[in-house]
Motif scaffolding. Structure first.
Motif, PDB file in Angstrom:
ATOM      1  N   ALA A 176       9.896  53.145  44.557  1.00 13.19           N
ATOM      2  CA  ALA A 176       8.268  53.362  45.005  1.00 13.19           C
ATOM      3  C   ALA A 176       7.975  52.502  46.076  1.00 13.19           C
ATOM      4  CB  ALA A 176       7.329  52.846  43.687  1.00 13.19           C
ATOM      5  N   MET A 177       7.075  53.225  46.978  1.00  6.77           N
ATOM      6  CA  MET A 177       6.858  52.527  48.218  1.00  6.77           C
ATOM      7  C   MET A 177       5.950  51.302  47.820  1.00  6.77           C
ATOM      8  SD  MET A 177       6.065  55.422  50.987  1.00  6.77           S
ATOM      9  CE  MET A 177       5.176  56.422  49.880  1.00  6.77           C
ATOM     10  N   THR A 178       5.047  51.440  46.759  1.00  5.42           N
ATOM     11  CA  THR A 178       4.283  50.353  46.239  1.00  5.42           C
ATOM     12  C   THR A 178       4.871  49.420  45.420  1.00  5.42           C
ATOM     13  OG1 THR A 178       3.422  51.871  44.568  1.00  5.42           O
ATOM     14  CG2 THR A 178       2.002  51.330  46.261  1.00  5.42           C
ATOM     15  N   PHE A 182       6.257  45.968  48.803  1.00  6.08           N
ATOM     16  CA  PHE A 182       5.373  44.811  48.639  1.00  6.08           C
ATOM     17  C   PHE A 182       6.249  43.417  47.716  1.00  6.08           C
ATOM     18  CE2 PHE A 182       3.028  48.238  49.774  1.00  6.08           C
ATOM     19  CZ  PHE A 182       2.157  47.707  50.870  1.00  6.08           C
ATOM     20  N   ASP A 183       6.556  44.379  46.231  1.00  7.21           N
ATOM     21  CA  ASP A 183       7.184  43.482  45.260  1.00  7.21           C
ATOM     22  C   ASP A 183       8.603  42.629  45.917  1.00  7.21           C
ATOM     23  OD1 ASP A 183       9.204  42.645  43.259  1.00  7.21           O
ATOM     24  OD2 ASP A 183       7.940  43.737  41.936  1.00  7.21           O
ATOM     25  N   ASN A 184       9.624  43.577  46.436  1.00  5.55           N
ATOM     26  CA  ASN A 184      10.881  43.132  46.951  1.00  5.55           C
ATOM     27  C   ASN A 184      10.514  42.431  48.246  1.00  5.55           C
ATOM     28  OD1 ASN A 184      11.244  45.018  45.061  1.00  5.55           O
ATOM     29  ND2 ASN A 184      13.103  46.146  45.989  1.00  5.55           N
ATOM     30  N   MET A 351       2.978  41.891  41.294  1.00  3.43           N
ATOM     31  CA  MET A 351       3.409  42.487  40.055  1.00  3.43           C
ATOM     32  C   MET A 351       2.425  43.737  39.656  1.00  3.43           C
ATOM     33  SD  MET A 351       6.286  41.467  39.912  1.00  3.43           S
ATOM     34  CE  MET A 351       6.744  42.678  38.412  1.00  3.43           C
ATOM     35  N   ASP A 352       1.265  43.629  40.066  1.00  2.00           N
ATOM     36  CA  ASP A 352       0.007  44.386  39.692  1.00  2.00           C
ATOM     37  C   ASP A 352       0.612  45.775  39.974  1.00  2.00           C
ATOM     38  OD1 ASP A 352      -2.355  45.227  38.949  1.00  2.00           O
ATOM     39  OD2 ASP A 352      -3.215  44.920  40.921  1.00  2.00           O
ATOM     40  N   MET A 353       1.182  45.972  41.238  1.00  7.71           N
ATOM     41  CA  MET A 353       1.560  47.444  41.834  1.00  7.71           C
ATOM     42  C   MET A 353       2.664  47.796  41.067  1.00  7.71           C
ATOM     43  SD  MET A 353       0.279  47.391  45.844  1.00  7.71           S
ATOM     44  CE  MET A 353       1.223  45.793  46.310  1.00  7.71           C
ATOM     45  N   SER A 354       3.712  46.878  40.980  1.00  6.71           N
ATOM     46  CA  SER A 354       4.900  47.491  40.324  1.00  6.71           C
ATOM     47  C   SER A 354       4.652  47.837  38.828  1.00  6.71           C
ATOM     48  CB  SER A 354       5.950  45.996  40.260  1.00  6.71           C
ATOM     49  OG  SER A 354       6.211  45.657  41.623  1.00  6.71           O
ATOM     50  N   PHE A 355       4.052  47.010  37.983  1.00  8.32           N
ATOM     51  CA  PHE A 355       3.727  47.375  36.744  1.00  8.32           C
ATOM     52  C   PHE A 355       2.687  48.409  36.405  1.00  8.32           C
ATOM     53  CE2 PHE A 355       5.189  43.085  35.135  1.00  8.32           C
ATOM     54  CZ  PHE A 355       6.387  43.373  34.794  1.00  8.32           C
ATOM     55  N   TYR A 375      14.971  60.074  39.117  1.00  9.07           N
ATOM     56  CA  TYR A 375      13.891  60.662  40.236  1.00  9.07           C
ATOM     57  C   TYR A 375      13.265  59.792  40.762  1.00  9.07           C
ATOM     58  CZ  TYR A 375      15.053  64.972  37.222  1.00  9.07           C
ATOM     59  OH  TYR A 375      15.629  66.008  36.726  1.00  9.07           O
ATOM     60  N   PRO A 376      12.522  60.123  41.979  1.00  8.03           N
ATOM     61  CA  PRO A 376      11.761  59.034  42.552  1.00  8.03           C
ATOM     62  C   PRO A 376      10.475  59.271  41.953  1.00  8.03           C
ATOM     63  CG  PRO A 376      11.733  61.009  43.931  1.00  8.03           C
ATOM     64  CD  PRO A 376      12.856  60.989  42.706  1.00  8.03           C
ATOM     65  N   VAL A 377       9.613  57.946  42.039  1.00  5.67           N
ATOM     66  CA  VAL A 377       8.182  58.064  41.541  1.00  5.67           C
ATOM     67  C   VAL A 377       7.416  58.989  42.188  1.00  5.67           C
ATOM     68  CG1 VAL A 377       6.069  56.584  41.527  1.00  5.67           C
ATOM     69  CG2 VAL A 377       8.351  55.492  41.111  1.00  5.67           C
ATOM     70  N   PRO A 378       6.615  59.898  41.560  1.00  5.49           N
ATOM     71  CA  PRO A 378       6.076  60.935  42.095  1.00  5.49           C
ATOM     72  C   PRO A 378       4.769  60.344  43.311  1.00  5.49           C
ATOM     73  CG  PRO A 378       6.080  61.309  39.856  1.00  5.49           C
ATOM     74  CD  PRO A 378       6.612  59.879  40.169  1.00  5.49           C
ATOM     75  N   LEU A 379       4.961  61.082  44.363  1.00  2.00           N
ATOM     76  CA  LEU A 379       4.185  60.527  45.382  1.00  2.00           C
ATOM     77  C   LEU A 379       2.710  60.304  45.017  1.00  2.00           C
ATOM     78  CD1 LEU A 379       4.146  59.737  48.593  1.00  2.00           C
ATOM     79  CD2 LEU A 379       3.933  62.197  49.113  1.00  2.00           C
TER      80      LEU A 379
END
Length: 411
Positions: A176-178, A182-184, A351-355, A375-379
């Motif tokens: 996921a882009m979010t 950010f996380d990585n 981690m707020d966004m990752s979780f 599958y990718p995270v739905p946009l």
């Protein structure tokens, strides 16, 4: 057993730490408030194999408030906060994790979570997923779907799927882009240096820091090391990423050359033996080695153990290896994930966004019947999380007018 932890009396201390982390997790707070009355996970069991941290605790209790029954084990023997595990146990979570657990306990805890016969899985590195497929195929057949948090884990699950062994659909939350933007990048960048600094108290300014790998994690580590005044060298095998590192202002060379001049070495590739023992033999006396990849395979630690003359623990999570020529090499966190072995992992705000991705993707799997695959995270989920994060930061952005939307759709 309802739990297997170090000490339940640590729960109050864990509660305070979890509360502090929650202050920086506004998106997860929005989801908790939205779904705690609806309880979409009521009657469902989730098996989660994650780093047992304060941020993870807030994800797990959000699932609990949304009706789920949770079984939680650690995804790394050195990443568990015993206070957090105690807090979760007191909150009614079936948690099986202790910091420093041996290999037998680690795998047994994973098996306990699998034997709960979960409807959904939440994984970080795919150890639970692989064990489920290898040892419990009948349980795997009944799983609705799973989410995977890491680059390493996504690679392993994709490999399962390519061999036609995958039994249920997965969403690659890592992609996921979010998550990875950010996380990585920001999370790994900051927390990796945090772990090394806590373990060594070394000054980065002026040091030659060798970063192995220039994916999103490597970009973050390189950027943060440069920001602290280090002279950063990047090693890569992928030509486009190597070119990007050059364009970003970093020196790029093979590890064979970097080994001779580096002061601090940080691996973030997800691959094995990135720093081999023959590289270590070329390093200067006093070189520091750290790994920020998910598994402890990136540095050839087993060869270090075989070839050492002596080894001693000289600081918290810092081991000194002495070799035949008298040279001393320092290893942080046993070569395990340094930001969790020697520090507290990613800051809560990333981690707020990752979780939030983990929560909403698990909900998506529950509500949508999809074929086996990765599958990718739905946009729409990715964009909604970004929107909520921006809103929580007190910032507004523009929206397209009807005229602009019509223009963008026109040929």
């Amino acid at each position: 057993m309802n739990y297997q932890i170090k000490d339940i009396s640590l729960a109050d201390e864990g509660s305070k730490k979890v509360e502090w982390a929650y202050r920086e997790m506004p998106v997860l707070d929005i989801l908790r408030k939205k779904y705690r009355d609806i309880k979409p996970f009521a009657g469902k069991t989730i098996a989660a194999c994650l780093h047992v941290t304060t941020e993870t605790a807030n994800l797990i209790t959000t699932f609990k408030d949304a009706g789920a029954k949770i079984y939680l084990c650690a995804s790394n023997p050195l990443s568990t906060s015993d206070e957090v595990a105690a807090y979760l146990a007191k909150e009614g979570i079936f948690v099986f994790a202790q910091r420093g657990e041996d290999a037998e306990s680690y795998w047994n805890n994973i098996r306990i979570c699998i034997e709960s016969e979960p409807d959904l899985t939440i994984d970080d590195g795919a150890d639970l997923t692989v064990t489920l497929h290898k040892e419990y195929p009948k349980i795997a057949d009944k799983v609705i779907g799973g989410c995977e948090e890491t680059t390493t884990g996504v690679h392993r699950i994709e490999a399962l799927h390519k061999e036609n062994l995958l039994k249920f659909p997965f969403i690659a939350v890592n992609n996921a882009m979010t998550k990875h933007f950010f996380d990585n990048r920001y999370g790994t960048g900051q927390s990796t240096l945090d772990g090394i600094i806590r373990a060594t108290n070394i000054l980065f300014a002026g040091k030659r820091v060798v970063v192995a790998g220039y994916g999103w994690c490597g970009k973050g580590v390189s950027m943060r090391a440069k920001g602290m005044g280090a002279r950063v060298i990047v090693t890569e095998v992928e030509p486009v990423r190597a070119l990007e590192a050059i364009m970003d202002g970093f020196e790029v060379m093979p590890m064979d050359e970097a080994a001779k001049i580096g002061d601090i070495f940080i691996t973030v590739t997800g691959n094995c033996n990135v720093i081999r023992f023959d590289h270590i033999l070329k390093m200067k006396d006093g070189a520091i080695l750290a790994n920020s990849g998910h598994f402890n395979v990136e540095i050839e630690v087993n060869k270090m153990e075989e070839q050492k003359i002596s080894k001693r623990r000289i600081r918290h999570e810092l081991d000194e290896y002495t070799f035949k020529d008298g040279k001393k090499i320092f290893l942080v966190g046993e070569g395990r994930l340094v930001n969790l072995a020697a520090a507290e992992g990613h800051p809560s705000s990333v981690m707020d966004m990752s979780f939030a991705n983990q929560f909403l993707c698990a909900l998506y799997l529950l509500n949508n019947k999809i074929d086996v695959g990765v599958y990718p995270v739905p946009l729409e989920i990715d964009r909604e999380i970004a929107r909520l994060k921006i809103e929580s930061m007190g910032t507004n952005i523009d929206t397209l007018s009807n005229e602009q939307e019509k223009y963008m759709k026109s040929w």
